[in-house]
Design a protein around this motif. Structure first.
Motif, short mmCIF file in Angstrom:
data_model
loop_
_atom_site.label_atom_id
_atom_site.label_comp_id
_atom_site.label_asym_id
_atom_site.label_seq_id
_atom_site.Cartn_x
_atom_site.Cartn_y
_atom_site.Cartn_z
N PRO B 380 0.83 -1.21 0.00
CA PRO B 380 0.00 0.00 0.00
C PRO B 380 0.86 1.26 0.00
CG PRO B 380 -0.27 -1.25 2.06
CD PRO B 380 0.66 -2.02 1.20
N GLY B 381 0.31 2.31 -0.59
CA GLY B 381 1.06 3.55 -0.74
C GLY B 381 1.50 4.13 0.59
N TRP B 382 0.62 4.05 1.59
CA TRP B 382 0.96 4.68 2.88
C TRP B 382 2.15 3.96 3.53
CZ3 TRP B 382 0.84 1.48 7.08
CH2 TRP B 382 0.04 0.33 7.02
N LEU B 383 2.20 2.65 3.32
CA LEU B 383 3.31 1.88 3.89
C LEU B 383 4.62 2.24 3.18
CD1 LEU B 383 4.21 -0.29 5.84
CD2 LEU B 383 3.66 -2.01 4.11
N LEU B 384 4.50 2.39 1.89
CA LEU B 384 5.68 2.78 1.10
C LEU B 384 6.17 4.15 1.54
CD1 LEU B 384 7.09 1.33 -1.23
CD2 LEU B 384 5.85 2.80 -2.79
N GLY B 385 5.22 5.06 1.73
CA GLY B 385 5.59 6.42 2.15
C GLY B 385 6.29 6.42 3.50
N ILE B 386 5.71 5.67 4.44
CA ILE B 386 6.31 5.62 5.78
C ILE B 386 7.71 5.01 5.69
CG2 ILE B 386 6.17 4.48 8.04
CD1 ILE B 386 3.13 4.80 7.85
N THR B 387 7.82 3.98 4.88
CA THR B 387 9.13 3.31 4.74
C THR B 387 10.16 4.28 4.16
OG1 THR B 387 7.97 1.24 4.30
CG2 THR B 387 10.32 1.30 3.79
#
Lengths: 218, 512
Positions: B380-387
């Motif tokens: 998911p995009g939010w996970l990618l962003g946080i990473t």
């Protein structure tokens, strides 16, 4: 994409402002003339004199010498003897280059000799030479030494706790006499020393104790 | 005379490319990631296009990303293609080259922390003012959305393709303008320029520096070390601020891009606004931020690296000396950046020819086929962003710990460098002495930062020892600069003695 409208008048105004800034900038690239803090003679016909940077002619080389000197000045200040004449240092300023690329080197005269420019080989063209006479009175000397004391102590072998102690005592005295030293009035300065005699005596004694300690790191 | 200009220009060109290469490569990769991994819609969302927080987002992201004023060019180009508001682009474009976690950390130990925080806040004020004005007349034209490459290998290749193609396109022109602007300024300014002109009692110092600084190229770390030097020499704080904002924050290439994209008149307006706000704030903070207890040294070395490297009267074998200096500089400052940049340019050229034969964009977006090995997952995009954010922060922290090692690790290197400086001075090897003195000075500052990083503060005793050491180095440097042989043995001995005391004080730091 839509464009930001910029009337012609505004554009001309902006361009004028840029030109003004650059003109001021160019003029600022010349050496500024400032009040000389010393008398000086020049070999050139320069009509501007440059304020000398704070050169530490009267800085004692070691902590021991610094403490001895402040003791001398303190004893003198609490006595009734007349003020001694200021110490005079003769400094040779050698100016290389002109304009904003110009810079100066300073050479202190040693032991009554005329200050000499050492031989160097870095290819700069000497454009001017000036002899400055810098006068340092005892009030200035005393406050400067107390201000420099932590740094002077740091050049030696003093341990950390002793250094902190030296800094604390030096700052105590500095805070007491700083205002009086700036007054440029001998009587005011002397009265300030006498008024705070006990505290200054105590601080100087502690500094002398530190000076007498053998050098060691904690 | 021709040799004077060619040798000097060649040396400054080499130094600029060596400094800038890794940052330029990083900027191209960031731009490629924006385009190929996030997509234009997400980039607009990150930079708050539909919110009131766009300027703040530009400032915050700029503070995090490790790019210089050249490396920011490909990023702002991509932001413009994505349709990010121009005010946000300005905010980001001017902030990113100024601050990153490593340079802020460096700055905190060189000056009073309040000074660096004030500089950061003043930078925020500047970019906010510019961004608000620049946002007037918002763009209403539609942005053409580009299809994202398919996830997996194709997306990785697409990122690589975009990063390398960026370097053989218009970005290269703007980078060249920026680099050449700095080099031309350097060969026009004689050695020693502004050495004596940035004192606190020179009321025009902030304005003069603002006038000179715009074409300069400087990395965030280099600028911060010079700011710290100016604080410690008691130079004009306003001049230091002008140097930071206009010297490190801008270059002619960036302005050229603004001019081409938004029009010449608008970029003139931008420059005026930037200069006026910078100089205004420089004067406002000049007196309040002046460090207490510091005596003006009467000179500054902050501009030495931006001026001609040779004296006009010193014409002995300049070409050979320039080559040796460039080589030494490369050995000391090259961490793979030039190789990476060169490789990226080569691949960029290769892609130019490949694109004539193959429709790469179609290949990137073509059907990836079934997930045959079962290992691919949609993240998911939010996970990618946080990473990504966490990774950036972690990389910054790791970078800080690597760049500012622990005292025990650094003192070993410092001993050798100090010995080289002292020996070179004693043997009248002036170029070598000048080089090693510079390294010693830099290592002494990194020593303090390393302690600050690990302990949260540096003891005043250690600070005093470091200050004395640098003062002795400065005295030696002045003798080396003027090639004065008289008294140089004593000055070299002073440096050695103060180094031993510095080393002792930092090695004992855990026992105190």
């Amino acid at each position: 994409m839509s464009r930001l409208n910029l009337p012609k008048r505004m554009f001309v105004l902006c361009l004028s402002m840029i030109c003004t800034v650059y003109v001021i900038g160019f003029s600022g690239c010349q050496k500024t003339s400032a009040n000389a803090n010393s008398t000086s003679t020049s070999n050139g016909d320069s009509s501007t004199t440059k304020k000398l940077p704070k050169l530490r002619f009267h800085q004692p080389r070691t902590f021991d010498l610094a403490v001895k000197r402040v003791r001398e000045i303190f004893e003198f200040a609490i006595s009734d003897e007349p003020m001694p004449a200021p110490k005079t240092f003769r400094v040779l300023e050698v100016v290389h280059g002109t304009g904003a690329a110009g810079h100066s080197h300073y050479y202190l005269a040693k032991n009554g000799e005329e200050p000499q420019e050492p031989e160097d080989d870095h290819g700069h063209v000497t454009t001017d030479k000036k002899i400055h006479e810098v006068n340092v009175d005892v009030a200035t000397e005393m406050i400067d030494i107390f201000r420099w004391l932590p740094e002077i102590a740091a050049t030696g072998d003093m341990g950390e706790s002793d250094w902190k102690s030296a800094k604390k005592h030096a700052n105590e005295v500095k805070d007491l006499i700083e205002a009086a030293a700036k007054s440029n009035d001998d009587t005011t300065w002397r009265n300030s020393i006498k008024d705070n005699r006990d505290q200054i005596e105590s601080a100087v004694k502690k500094l002398e104790t530190l000076s007498a300690k053998p050098s060691s790191q904690d | 005379m021709l040799e004077y200009y060619l040798a000097g220009g060649g040396l400054r060109l080499a130094q600029t490319i060596i400094y800038a290469s890794i940052w330029i490569a990083t900027g191209c990769v960031i731009a490629a990631a924006f385009r190929r991994m996030l997509g234009r819609e997400k980039v607009r969302r990150i930079f708050g296009n539909d919110t009131r927080w766009g300027l703040l987002a530009g400032w915050l992201v700029g503070m995090l990303l490790p790019v210089c004023s050249l490396g920011v060019i490909p990023v702002v180009r991509e932001m413009h293609r994505a349709g990010v508001h121009r005010g946000t682009i300005v905010a980001f474009g001017l902030t990113a080259p100024l601050f990153n976690p490593m340079s802020v950390l460096y700055g905190l130990t060189l000056s009073d922390p309040i000074a660096i925080l004030s500089f950061s806040l003043c930078a925020l004020v500047i970019v906010s003012v510019l961004g608000l004005i620049w946002n007037r007349g918002l763009d209403t034209s539609e942005v053409v959305e580009e299809e994202l490459p398919c996830p997996g290998v194709k997306r990785m290749v697409a990122v690589f393709h975009s990063a390398t193609r960026e370097l053989v396109g218009p970005t290269l022109l703007f980078l060249s303008i920026g680099i050449l602007g700095s080099v031309i300024l350097a060969i026009c300014l004689p050695k020693g320029y502004l050495t004596d002109q940035v004192e606190r009692d020179n009321a025009l110092a902030p304005l003069v520096v603002a006038f000179i600084a715009t074409p300069i190229y400087s990395t965030p770390l280099l600028a911060m070390s010079q700011i710290g030097g100016m604080f410690q020499h008691g130079n004009s704080i306003g001049a230091a601020f002008s140097l930071l904002i206009l010297g490190a924050g801008t270059n002619l290439g960036l302005f050229a891009w603004f001019g081409v994209t938004y029009g010449v008149r608008r970029v003139i307006l931008l420059f005026i606004l930037l200069a006026v706000t910078t100089v205004g704030l420089a004067y406002a903070i000049d007196k309040p931020l002046y460090p207490e207890g510091v005596e003006p040294a009467g000179h500054s070395h902050a501009f030495d690296v931006y001026t001609h490297p040779f004296d006009p009267g010193y014409e002995k074998d300049m070409a050979r000396i320039a080559t040796v200096k460039a080589n030494d500089f490369w050995k000391a400052n090259e961490f793979g950046g030039t190789y990476v940049l060169a490789l990226m340019i080569v691949f960029g050229i290769v892609f130019v020819f490949v694109e004539r034969m193959v429709d790469l964009q179609a290949w990137f977006t073509s059907d990836p086929g079934k997930n045959s090995n079962g290992l691919d997952r949609d993240v998911p995009g939010w996970l990618l962003g946080i990473t990504v954010v966490a990774g950036l922060i972690a990389a910054s922290v790791a970078g800080c710990y690597l760049y500012y090692p622990a005292p025990d690790d650094l003192l070993g290197d410092m001993q050798n460098v100090n010995a080289d400086a002292v020996l070179a001075a004693k043997h009248h090897d002036w170029e070598a002495a000048d080089k090693w003195i510079g390294f010693s000075d830099d290592l002494s500052r990194r020593l303090e930062v390393g302690v600050f990083l690990r302990r949260g503060s540096v003891g005043e005793f250690q600070v005093a020892k470091a200050r004395v050491y640098r003062e002795k180095l400065d005295n030696l440097k002045q003798a080396v600069d003027t090639r004065t042989t008289e008294g140089i043995e004593d000055l070299a001995k002073d440096v050695m003695t103060s180094y031993f005391q510095l080393s002792k004080s930092f090695r004992n730091i855990d026992g105190s």
